[in-house]
Write a protein that holds these residues in place. Sequence first.
Motif, PDB file in Angstrom:
ATOM      1  N   THR A 180       0.837  -1.210   0.000  1.00 42.74           N
ATOM      2  CA  THR A 180       0.000   0.000   0.000  1.00 42.74           C
ATOM      3  C   THR A 180       0.870   1.258   0.000  1.00 42.74           C
ATOM      4  O   THR A 180       0.475   2.301  -0.502  1.00 42.74           O
ATOM      5  CB  THR A 180      -0.972   0.037   1.201  1.00 42.74           C
ATOM      6  OG1 THR A 180      -0.211  -0.062   2.415  1.00 42.74           O
ATOM      7  CG2 THR A 180      -1.976  -1.102   1.147  1.00 42.74           C
ATOM      8  N   PHE A 181       2.098   1.161   0.542  1.00 43.84           N
ATOM      9  CA  PHE A 181       2.966   2.338   0.636  1.00 43.84           C
ATOM     10  C   PHE A 181       3.669   2.658  -0.681  1.00 43.84           C
ATOM     11  O   PHE A 181       3.766   3.822  -1.092  1.00 43.84           O
ATOM     12  CB  PHE A 181       4.005   2.121   1.737  1.00 43.84           C
ATOM     13  CG  PHE A 181       4.974   3.267   1.871  1.00 43.84           C
ATOM     14  CD1 PHE A 181       4.588   4.462   2.453  1.00 43.84           C
ATOM     15  CD2 PHE A 181       6.277   3.159   1.379  1.00 43.84           C
ATOM     16  CE1 PHE A 181       5.473   5.531   2.553  1.00 43.84           C
ATOM     17  CE2 PHE A 181       7.169   4.216   1.466  1.00 43.84           C
ATOM     18  CZ  PHE A 181       6.762   5.404   2.061  1.00 43.84           C
ATOM     19  N   ARG A 182       4.150   1.635  -1.364  1.00 42.03           N
ATOM     20  CA  ARG A 182       5.022   1.865  -2.531  1.00 42.03           C
ATOM     21  C   ARG A 182       4.333   2.663  -3.645  1.00 42.03           C
ATOM     22  O   ARG A 182       4.996   3.359  -4.415  1.00 42.03           O
ATOM     23  CB  ARG A 182       5.596   0.550  -3.075  1.00 42.03           C
ATOM     24  CG  ARG A 182       4.566  -0.350  -3.724  1.00 42.03           C
ATOM     25  CD  ARG A 182       5.119  -1.741  -3.952  1.00 42.03           C
ATOM     26  NE  ARG A 182       6.184  -1.793  -4.941  1.00 42.03           N
ATOM     27  CZ  ARG A 182       5.973  -1.871  -6.251  1.00 42.03           C
ATOM     28  NH1 ARG A 182       4.746  -1.895  -6.736  1.00 42.03           N
ATOM     29  NH2 ARG A 182       6.997  -1.934  -7.078  1.00 42.03           N
ATOM     30  N   ARG A 183       3.010   2.585  -3.692  1.00 43.77           N
ATOM     31  CA  ARG A 183       2.270   3.316  -4.728  1.00 43.77           C
ATOM     32  C   ARG A 183       2.446   4.821  -4.615  1.00 43.77           C
ATOM     33  O   ARG A 183       2.209   5.556  -5.558  1.00 43.77           O
ATOM     34  CB  ARG A 183       0.768   2.986  -4.643  1.00 43.77           C
ATOM     35  CG  ARG A 183       0.458   1.554  -5.022  1.00 43.77           C
ATOM     36  CD  ARG A 183      -1.035   1.301  -5.092  1.00 43.77           C
ATOM     37  NE  ARG A 183      -1.647   1.259  -3.771  1.00 43.77           N
ATOM     38  CZ  ARG A 183      -2.568   2.128  -3.353  1.00 43.77           C
ATOM     39  NH1 ARG A 183      -2.979   3.099  -4.133  1.00 43.77           N
ATOM     40  NH2 ARG A 183      -3.082   2.014  -2.148  1.00 43.77           N
ATOM     41  N   TYR A 184       2.855   5.285  -3.434  1.00 37.36           N
ATOM     42  CA  TYR A 184       3.028   6.728  -3.227  1.00 37.36           C
ATOM     43  C   TYR A 184       4.439   7.201  -3.576  1.00 37.36           C
ATOM     44  O   TYR A 184       4.720   8.394  -3.552  1.00 37.36           O
ATOM     45  CB  TYR A 184       2.661   7.097  -1.781  1.00 37.36           C
ATOM     46  CG  TYR A 184       1.182   6.905  -1.544  1.00 37.36           C
ATOM     47  CD1 TYR A 184       0.286   7.935  -1.808  1.00 37.36           C
ATOM     48  CD2 TYR A 184       0.686   5.674  -1.139  1.00 37.36           C
ATOM     49  CE1 TYR A 184      -1.072   7.743  -1.645  1.00 37.36           C
ATOM     50  CE2 TYR A 184      -0.677   5.469  -0.970  1.00 37.36           C
ATOM     51  CZ  TYR A 184      -1.545   6.519  -1.225  1.00 37.36           C
ATOM     52  OH  TYR A 184      -2.891   6.324  -1.080  1.00 37.36           O
ATOM     53  N   LEU A 185       5.314   6.264  -3.894  1.00 39.24           N
ATOM     54  CA  LEU A 185       6.649   6.660  -4.362  1.00 39.24           C
ATOM     55  C   LEU A 185       6.523   7.267  -5.755  1.00 39.24           C
ATOM     56  O   LEU A 185       5.523   7.046  -6.453  1.00 39.24           O
ATOM     57  CB  LEU A 185       7.575   5.433  -4.395  1.00 39.24           C
ATOM     58  CG  LEU A 185       7.867   4.812  -3.023  1.00 39.24           C
ATOM     59  CD1 LEU A 185       8.506   3.434  -3.199  1.00 39.24           C
ATOM     60  CD2 LEU A 185       8.769   5.721  -2.201  1.00 39.24           C
ATOM     61  N   ASP A 186       7.537   8.011  -6.176  1.00 33.89           N
ATOM     62  CA  ASP A 186       7.467   8.669  -7.487  1.00 33.89           C
ATOM     63  C   ASP A 186       7.347   7.653  -8.624  1.00 33.89           C
ATOM     64  O   ASP A 186       6.836   7.965  -9.692  1.00 33.89           O
ATOM     65  CB  ASP A 186       8.707   9.544  -7.712  1.00 33.89           C
ATOM     66  CG  ASP A 186       8.764  10.724  -6.749  1.00 33.89           C
ATOM     67  OD1 ASP A 186       7.743  11.019  -6.093  1.00 33.89           O
ATOM     68  OD2 ASP A 186       9.841  11.354  -6.655  1.00 33.89           O
TER      69      ASP A 186
END
Length: 242
Positions: free
Chosen positions: A171-177
Amino acid sequence: MGEKRERNHEYLEFGIHHVAMIMDGNGRWAQAQGKPRLEGHRQGVETVRMVVKETWDEKIPFLTLYSFSTENWRRPINEVQGLMQIFVEAIDRFANELHQNQVKVRFIGKKEGFPSHLIERMESLENLTEQNRGLTLNLALNYGGRDEILRAFRKFLQDSSNQGKEMNEETFRRYLDTGNQPDPDLLIRTGGEKRLSNYLLWQLAYSELYFTDVLWPDFSSQDYHRALADFVSRKRRFGGLG
Ligand code: IPE
Ligand code: IPE
Ligand code: MG
């Protein structure tokens, strides 16, 4: 990229979906020839063109190039301004060629801090190539890995659709560039240094690392293919037994 060349599926079959590069050694290349450092950066643009073409020819879908780090602002003002000018000229020179070849260009990092005429060009190149479905080319500009992780963390917390949801790797990695893109399989650093210099700290967790002493302006298609062939010979285990 212009002429139609048979594209090689070989590397995709060997599991190379994403190549990341640290394009280092421009300054030393210039100094060795008694030229100003900016001449090295200018020559480096020609190598960028070559690696984009080779990556496209090999049908590798993602390429990420480290072009300017959050730490590179520490350089003398004339070098920083000269680099901005080179980015502007490179976008003007290659925008149409990239678009015609179905390359989707994305800038990763923070756009803050750049002159407005550069930001406008970056945004219009992203918009122009948005729908392209060929190679995705990420250009890391004013990029730092720690900064990216902090920005992603803030975005996660600010997204109301995450209320009550667990923060985990997926769920977190989707917010990386880099969003939903696969992590780099291979990192190539030219210029002889053996460090990450704050590049893609999250995404490189399990990438294969390849270091070469060749300076970026001298990095040739043979050198690139040597790195790809080296990757093919590696055994990736991801902590398991392979
Ligand atoms: C890399 O080349 C390009 C950028 C950081 C913009 P350098 O400018 O770091 O070249 P060297 O390492 O000084 O030779
Ligand atoms: C890394 O190279 C950044 C880019 C290639 C854009 P540097 O030359 O800035 O890295 P350090 O300072 O040697 O770690
Ligand atoms: Mg350097």
